[in-house]
Write an enzyme that holds these catalytic residues in place. Structure first.
Site, PDB file in Angstrom:
ATOM      1  N   ASP A  95      89.752  14.390  88.227  1.00  0.00           N
ATOM      2  CA  ASP A  95      89.279  13.390  89.178  1.00  0.00           C
ATOM      3  C   ASP A  95      90.389  12.650  89.902  1.00  0.00           C
ATOM      4  OD1 ASP A  95      90.308  11.785  87.141  1.00  0.00           O
ATOM      5  OD2 ASP A  95      88.344  11.329  86.299  1.00  0.00           O
ATOM      6  N   GLU A 117      86.775  20.701  84.255  1.00  0.00           N
ATOM      7  CA  GLU A 117      86.255  19.415  83.778  1.00  0.00           C
ATOM      8  C   GLU A 117      85.331  18.793  84.824  1.00  0.00           C
ATOM      9  OE1 GLU A 117      88.147  16.088  80.940  1.00  0.00           O
ATOM     10  OE2 GLU A 117      88.713  15.833  83.042  1.00  0.00           O
ATOM     11  N   GLU A 131      88.353   7.398  90.764  1.00  0.00           N
ATOM     12  CA  GLU A 131      88.072   8.680  90.125  1.00  0.00           C
ATOM     13  C   GLU A 131      86.603   9.088  90.199  1.00  0.00           C
ATOM     14  OE1 GLU A 131      91.855   7.112  88.263  1.00  0.00           O
ATOM     15  OE2 GLU A 131      89.898   6.268  88.805  1.00  0.00           O
ATOM     16  N   HIS A 208      95.830   1.754  81.110  1.00  0.00           N
ATOM     17  CA  HIS A 208      96.433   2.058  82.409  1.00  0.00           C
ATOM     18  C   HIS A 208      95.421   2.014  83.551  1.00  0.00           C
ATOM     19  CE1 HIS A 208      94.539   5.921  81.523  1.00  0.00           C
ATOM     20  NE2 HIS A 208      94.610   6.193  82.806  1.00  0.00           N
ATOM     21  N   ARG A 210      93.151   1.321  86.602  1.00  0.00           N
ATOM     22  CA  ARG A 210      93.276   0.431  87.748  1.00  0.00           C
ATOM     23  C   ARG A 210      92.247  -0.691  87.710  1.00  0.00           C
ATOM     24  NH1 ARG A 210      95.565   1.901  92.858  1.00  0.00           N
ATOM     25  NH2 ARG A 210      95.671   4.013  92.064  1.00  0.00           N
ATOM     26  N   HIS A 241     102.373   1.908  80.167  1.00  0.00           N
ATOM     27  CA  HIS A 241     102.340   2.688  81.407  1.00  0.00           C
ATOM     28  C   HIS A 241     103.370   2.163  82.393  1.00  0.00           C
ATOM     29  CE1 HIS A 241     100.619   4.574  85.045  1.00  0.00           C
ATOM     30  NE2 HIS A 241     100.057   5.421  84.212  1.00  0.00           N
TER      31      HIS A 241
END
Length: 376
Positions: A95, A117, A131, A208, A210, A241
């Protein structure tokens, strides 16, 4: 059949490495690997873990790049790459913006796309962002949809994807874990994490996403502060990260906790080693939700939604969100119940059996040569 595998981030490499490895040993496939370089350092780290080097490296990473700028550069550069190399099939995974742009640029060139996936959904277009929309858009562009689970398959069927274009084959990350475990059988792990808290049980922490930037990340840090004080006998390991919005908050809030080790991002092998040593994982990572069941380790998922509910349904994970109290409650629920954790040992991983790559490639070999010209 000329097969071009496109990737740009660490998770894509991890989940496509077993596909690349299997394709190398199959007659009838001319393999090209293409790196966009969307995430440079962590991407290179993942390639080195599997002994891979991209045949084509577009090197598109820029500091502080925006999504529109990255997407535009990806489409333009990948279009030129497809025109130059003329693959019969383009393979994208998951994604990311690389996966979406890779599929769209291939569609513009009338090259059929295989989506590894496929079918994951939260139902919220902004969680995860971007995503969720990336994978939904790829579903409109792809010719082959390789789903990891029955739930993912049902999602695509509900969206009108024809069943003959869907192959449920498991998640390739389980194949990748198998590659590392084979390596350990010959050479036990001796990397940087081997000496972390050698005489203590470990809790692994990763974040991590967003959508967790800002207050969500502040809450996660506060929960970790409290857990570190409550469980001084445990060693908390937190690979941080590289995103500055994560680094600034984490190092400011968590730098001086005696039983918490902050460290740079780790490679896939080290992450698996840390998971194998852990009694609990606190994470917002999709990949770790899939990986941890292979080691019988529970996870507290620090997100509002997850497209990987199979682990929750199978009893491997708890969805806690990003508020402080639910994270603490979920973590205490696992840490205070060793018998609950023990029941996970030996249970099958709900995300796959380690043979996904073979299933995908067989489908592509059977159908891929004629697909570019419209044959089914």
């Amino acid at each position: 059949m000329k097969l071009m595998v496109v990737f740009g981030t660490r998770p894509e490499v991890i989940k496509l490495a077993p596909v690349i490895e299997a394709a190398r040993h199959l007659d009838g496939i001319e393999l090209l690997s293409c790196s966009t370089g969307q995430h440079r350092q962590m991407l290179d780290q993942a390639l080195a873990c599997f002994g891979l080097q991209a045949d084509i490296d577009l090197g598109l990473m820029r500091d502080n790049q925006t999504l529109p700028e990255l997407t535009a550069r990806l489409i333009e550069s990948l279009t030129h790459t497809y025109q130059q190399h003329r693959p019969d099939v383009v393979v994208v995974q998951g994604d990311t913006t690389t996966a979406f742009a890779g599929a769209l640029a291939a569609f513009y060139q009338r090259i059929p796309v295989a989506h590894v996936e496929a079918g994951l959904r939260t139902g919220d277009p902004y969680s995860p962002f971007p995503e969720e929309i990336n994978r939904a858009m790829i579903a409109r562009l792809a010719r082959w949809h390789f789903t990891p689970t029955s739930k993912a398959t049902r999602n695509l069927l509900a969206e009108g994807i024809a069943p003959e274009h869907i192959t449920q084959c498991g998640n390739t990350v389980i194949d990748a874990i198998g590659l590392i475990q084979q390596k350990w059988a010959q050479h036990p792990y001796q990397g940087e994490a081997a000496d972390l808290f050698p005489d203590q049980d470990v809790v692994l922490v990763t974040t991590h996403r967003r959508e967790n930037f800002g207050q969500g990340l502040e809450n996660i840090c506060e929960a970790l502060l409290q857990l570190g004080r409550e469980y001084p006998q445990l060693g908390f390991v937190f690979p941080v990260h590289l995103n500055p919005q994560v680094q600034e908050v984490v190092y400011q809030r968590l730098a001086d906790i005696p039983n918490l080790r902050l460290m740079p991002p780790v490679d896939f092998e080290t992450s698996l080693y840390l998971q194998s040593r852990s009694v609990l994982i606190l994470t917002d990572s999709g990949g770790i939700q899939e990986e941890a069941p292979s080691f019988g380790v529970p996870a507290v998922v620090m997100r509002q939604h997850t497209e990987r509910s199979e682990g929750i349904d199978a009893g491997f994970a708890t969805l806690a969100g990003t508020d402080i109290d639910p994270i603490l409650e979920a973590a205490r629920g696992w840490l205070g119940a060793p018998e609950r954790r023990a029941r996970l040992q030996g249970q099958p991983n709900p995300y796959g059996d380690g043979k996904a790559s073979q299933r995908m490639l067989q489908v592509l070999l059977n159908e891929g040569n004629g697909a570019r010209h419209g044959h089914r």
